[in-house]
Design a protein around this motif. Structure first.
Motif, PDB file in Angstrom:
ATOM      1  N   LEU A   1       7.469  10.773  -3.655  1.00  0.00           N
ATOM      2  CA  LEU A   1       7.672  11.774  -2.601  1.00  0.00           C
ATOM      3  C   LEU A   1       6.358  12.232  -1.986  1.00  0.00           C
ATOM      4  O   LEU A   1       6.317  12.659  -0.841  1.00  0.00           O
ATOM      5  CB  LEU A   1       8.428  12.976  -3.160  1.00  0.00           C
ATOM      6  CG  LEU A   1       9.872  12.698  -3.564  1.00  0.00           C
ATOM      7  CD1 LEU A   1      10.483  13.939  -4.211  1.00  0.00           C
ATOM      8  CD2 LEU A   1      10.690  12.273  -2.359  1.00  0.00           C
TER       9      LEU A   1
ATOM     10  N   GLN B   1       1.998  11.566   1.972  1.00  0.00           N
ATOM     11  CA  GLN B   1       3.167  11.899   2.762  1.00  0.00           C
ATOM     12  C   GLN B   1       3.310  13.421   2.775  1.00  0.00           C
ATOM     13  O   GLN B   1       3.528  14.037   1.733  1.00  0.00           O
ATOM     14  CB  GLN B   1       4.411  11.249   2.171  1.00  0.00           C
ATOM     15  CG  GLN B   1       4.342   9.732   2.232  1.00  0.00           C
ATOM     16  CD  GLN B   1       5.489   9.046   1.536  1.00  0.00           C
ATOM     17  OE1 GLN B   1       6.131   9.603   0.667  1.00  0.00           O
ATOM     18  NE2 GLN B   1       5.752   7.794   1.919  1.00  0.00           N
ATOM     19  N   VAL B   2       3.119  13.991   3.938  1.00  0.00           N
ATOM     20  CA  VAL B   2       3.215  15.453   4.070  1.00  0.00           C
ATOM     21  C   VAL B   2       4.166  15.807   5.199  1.00  0.00           C
ATOM     22  O   VAL B   2       4.293  15.075   6.168  1.00  0.00           O
ATOM     23  CB  VAL B   2       1.812  16.072   4.341  1.00  0.00           C
ATOM     24  CG1 VAL B   2       0.926  15.909   3.142  1.00  0.00           C
ATOM     25  CG2 VAL B   2       1.170  15.481   5.558  1.00  0.00           C
ATOM     26  N   ALA B   3       4.809  16.962   5.047  1.00  0.00           N
ATOM     27  CA  ALA B   3       5.752  17.415   6.078  1.00  0.00           C
ATOM     28  C   ALA B   3       5.080  18.407   7.012  1.00  0.00           C
ATOM     29  O   ALA B   3       4.148  19.056   6.712  1.00  0.00           O
ATOM     30  CB  ALA B   3       6.968  18.053   5.435  1.00  0.00           C
TER      31      ALA B   3
END
Length: 153
Positions: free
Chosen positions: A55, A151-153
């Motif tokens: 994630l 992976q960053v939002a």
């Protein structure tokens, strides 16, 4: 964390250390190989994310090509394929015995059996370059690398 060039350098180093090649190029040759014997060229084929990513970071499949070249104008011609096949086998032995490429950070493995869909493999053929025809054997070297991209939002 490894860089992708560390992985490329490790595959070139395996070819150099094998003792099978007169020359090893870190690129796909655009000119005919110089000199006798077997020449190898190593280059990047593809890079893509793989489903086994986590994630927080994406893992990738870096696929390299290692092409072996030998002139078809040599005698005995019956010895060309056996010599190339010995060199291919030597590379496959090296990748199987060092499937983490010397412990480069992030390298999960050379995907020997194709868990990512692409397995370590070889395909034979011919290549015309400049004034000559060469018997070639191209080894596909798929390498799974963990945590290549954050992976960053």
């Amino acid at each position: 964390m490894s860089t992708l060039t560390d992985v490329l350098d490790a595959v070139v180093s395996h070819a150099l250390a094998s003792g099978y090649f007169a020359t090893v190029n870190g690129h796909e040759p655009v000119n005919a190989p110089v000199g006798g014997g077997i020449t190898a060229g190593v280059w990047v084929d593809s890079l893509a994310p793989v489903r086994s990513s986590g994630l927080a970071a994406g893992s990738g499949l870096l696929t390299l090509q290692v092409r072996l070249y030998s002139s078809v104008v040599q005698e005995p011609q019956d010895a060309i394929d056996p010599a190339l096949l010995d060199a291919v086998n030597g590379l496959m032995v090296a990748y199987s015995g060092d499937f983490q490429l010397g412990g480069i950070a992030g390298v999960r493995c050379v995907d020997l059996l194709g868990q990512s869909g692409t397995a370590l493999s070889m395909r034979a053929g011919y290549s015309e370059q400049q004034d000559g025809v060469y018997r070639v054997m191209t080894v596909t070297v798929p390498i799974l690398i963990d945590d290549l991209w954050a992976q960053v939002a």
